[in-house]
Design a protein around this motif. Structure first.
Motif, PDB file in Angstrom:
ATOM      1  N   PRO A 176      -7.839 108.855  42.909  1.00  0.00           N
ATOM      2  CA  PRO A 176      -6.419 108.675  42.583  1.00  0.00           C
ATOM      3  C   PRO A 176      -5.489 109.720  43.205  1.00  0.00           C
ATOM      4  O   PRO A 176      -4.393 109.367  43.666  1.00  0.00           O
ATOM      5  N   ALA A 177      -5.911 110.988  43.252  1.00  0.00           N
ATOM      6  CA  ALA A 177      -5.040 112.018  43.831  1.00  0.00           C
ATOM      7  C   ALA A 177      -4.806 111.768  45.313  1.00  0.00           C
ATOM      8  O   ALA A 177      -3.702 111.991  45.828  1.00  0.00           O
ATOM      9  N   ALA A 178      -5.827 111.329  46.030  1.00  0.00           N
ATOM     10  CA  ALA A 178      -5.680 111.031  47.456  1.00  0.00           C
ATOM     11  C   ALA A 178      -4.792 109.816  47.661  1.00  0.00           C
ATOM     12  O   ALA A 178      -3.931 109.784  48.557  1.00  0.00           O
ATOM     13  N   ALA A 179      -4.981 108.784  46.834  1.00  0.00           N
ATOM     14  CA  ALA A 179      -4.132 107.598  46.933  1.00  0.00           C
ATOM     15  C   ALA A 179      -2.676 107.948  46.649  1.00  0.00           C
ATOM     16  O   ALA A 179      -1.758 107.520  47.367  1.00  0.00           O
ATOM     17  N   LEU A 180      -2.438 108.762  45.620  1.00  0.00           N
ATOM     18  CA  LEU A 180      -1.075 109.156  45.252  1.00  0.00           C
ATOM     19  C   LEU A 180      -0.364 109.846  46.394  1.00  0.00           C
ATOM     20  O   LEU A 180       0.783 109.508  46.728  1.00  0.00           O
ATOM     21  N   ASP A 181      -1.029 110.836  47.003  1.00  0.00           N
ATOM     22  CA  ASP A 181      -0.355 111.632  48.021  1.00  0.00           C
ATOM     23  C   ASP A 181      -0.109 110.865  49.310  1.00  0.00           C
ATOM     24  O   ASP A 181       0.624 111.332  50.180  1.00  0.00           O
ATOM     25  N   LEU A 182      -0.685 109.688  49.435  1.00  0.00           N
ATOM     26  CA  LEU A 182      -0.368 108.811  50.564  1.00  0.00           C
ATOM     27  C   LEU A 182       0.715 107.806  50.179  1.00  0.00           C
ATOM     28  O   LEU A 182       1.813 107.825  50.723  1.00  0.00           O
TER      29      LEU A 182
END
Length: 459
Positions: free
Chosen positions: A242-248
């Motif tokens: 989720p953190a990687a998806a959010l920052d994209l």
């Protein structure tokens, strides 16, 4: 106009009634000074922070501050002045500064009268337990995390913060709105020899943050991140936590602003109403979502509305400030920023639709791919196709035949967010997520095909 400063005192927030009296006093001063209209925004914050590194706490601070921002209108001109002093002389000086600044501005023929009294939906995001969280309680949680690091031969660093705030707005046409909330955040990085991993959580309710679980996750992944192999650049199936998806995907938020489309600065220009993303992609802006935070009104005091932005991959709606709504012949959606500003509006409470797959299930269904903990240093390369560049960090892992088999040296990527959202194969449940590059949103983990990595990094 005075500089904004903070003091080192903490405690309870002032009662809203007391602060409203301050707003009323400024409105009287504005009228006496000859302003055609006056708007007052008042922000009070109480923040506390425990910082740790090398398996020990090295800083604890608590700050309290009050800021008053005053916008006046004079003969079609407007300007804003800010002060952190509440005595009458300082407030009068701030009003006069705002009027002087307004007088030096050109007339704005499109400037709208300030809004009149509005009605707001009630939200409750103030948790007494979060407001009462002590330095001792934060220290106990940090000590347990550091003890875990010591037992595992690792080094822990991070922060545990808590705070409370309230935001009030009033104007000379009778509008008044008030909102308060609490917030807590825990972030930890675990260093294991030359490898590291990271975990972070943010909530208005501190009981929904589990520092020990976050520490255990970072510790486990830091150990797994040892001895990374170097892979060739190319397109990979990726599982974005989720953190990687959010920052994209977080970089899409301003593209849904009506002002951005009108200025030809949005990737949605000439694409509204067309199939742009995968049919499994739906996005709303919803300040009332139970995992969201923020006031139910915007920078001008207009009520925020639930807006369906993307339905089954098709961009359907935009958000509007009062000015952009008038220009487009639409109703304002309550997403405007405080005036004057050059941005207009933006959705600040994005909620992505999710799925039912767990991270383990995404890994199990992947023949060959990469599991991405988080990304960083993201920059926009091409705005219309929304091509972003950045790097992975804090845990990149090779997935083979449904299992994670080794750590991988970090990659730089070039990836279109439009293509990314066309190639989402699976999603997890949407969660309130925080990272480092984008503000908090509700997003799921995503399994994405054809994610383009351009070169390994040196770390």
């Amino acid at each position: 106009m005075t500089r904004k400063t903070k003091t080192r005192s903490a405690g309870a927030l002032e009662k809203a009634g007391e602060l409203k009296r301050t707003i009323d006093a400024v409105l009287r001063l504005g009228k006496a000074a000859g302003a055609d209209e006056t708007e007052v925004q008042l922000d009070e914050t109480i923040d506390a922070l425990t910082r740790f590194a090398n398996n020990a706490i090295h800083q604890n601070v608590a700050e309290r501050g009050v800021t008053i921002s005053i916008r006046t209108v004079l003969d079609g001109r407007t300007a804003r002045s800010t002060t952190n002093r509440l005595d009458e002389d300082s407030l009068r000086s701030a009003v006069e500064s705002s009027l002087q600044l307004a007088h030096s501005q050109p007339k704005n023929p499109k400037l709208l009268p300030m809004p009149e009294k509005q009605r707001y939906r009630t939200v409750n995001r103030f948790t007494p337990a979060t407001a009462a969280l002590t330095a001792e309680a934060r220290a106990r949680a940090v000590k347990l995390a550091c003890d875990l690091a010591i037992r595992n031969g690792q080094v822990a660093a991070g922060i545990f913060s808590s705070g409370q705030s309230q935001h009030l707005i009033g104007n000379s046409r009778g509008l008044f709105a008030a909102y308060r909330q609490t917030e807590a955040e825990f972030s930890i990085t675990m260093q294991h020899e030359s490898a590291a991993s990271w975990a972070k959580a943010n909530s208005g309710n501190v009981s929904k943050i589990d520092p020990q679980s976050l520490a255990a996750r970072a510790s486990r992944k830091a150990k797994l991140a040892k001895d990374p192999v170097e892979l060739s650049p190319g397109k990979y199936t990726v599982i974005l936590e989720p953190a990687a998806a959010l920052d994209l995907v977080g970089f899409l938020f301003y593209d849904f602003a009506a002002t951005a489309l009108d200025d030809q600065r949005s990737c949605l220009n000439k694409r509204m109403g067309k199939q742009l993303f995968g049919k499994n992609i739906s996005i709303v802006d919803d300040v009332f979502h139970p995992m969201q935070m923020g006031a139910p009104f915007d920078g001008e005091g207009m009520p925020r509305q639930h807006v369906s932005l993307v339905e089954k991959g098709v961009p359907r709606n935009l958000v509007y400030s009062r000015a952009s709504a008038k220009k487009a012949g639409r109703r304002p959606t309550g997403h405007g920023f405080g005036l004057p500003n050059e941005y207009g509006e933006a959705p600040m409470n994005l909620v992505f639709g999710g799925g039912e797959s767990t991270l383990d299930e995404m890994v199990a269904s992947t023949e060959r791919g990469l599991l991405v903990t988080r990304v960083w240093y993201i920059r926009e390369v091409e705005p219309y196709e929304k091509i972003m560049t950045g790097m992975t960090r804090d845990g990149l892992f090779l997935v083979e035949n449904g299992k994670t088999t080794s750590a991988v040296r970090n990659f730089r990527f070039n990836e279109s967010l439009i293509e990314l959202l066309q190639n989402v194969q699976e999603m997890g449940p949407a969660l309130r997520t925080t990272a480092e590059e984008a503000f908090e949103m509700v997003v799921p983990a995503m399994k994405v095909n054809g994610f383009y990595f351009t070169e390994p990094t040196k770390f």
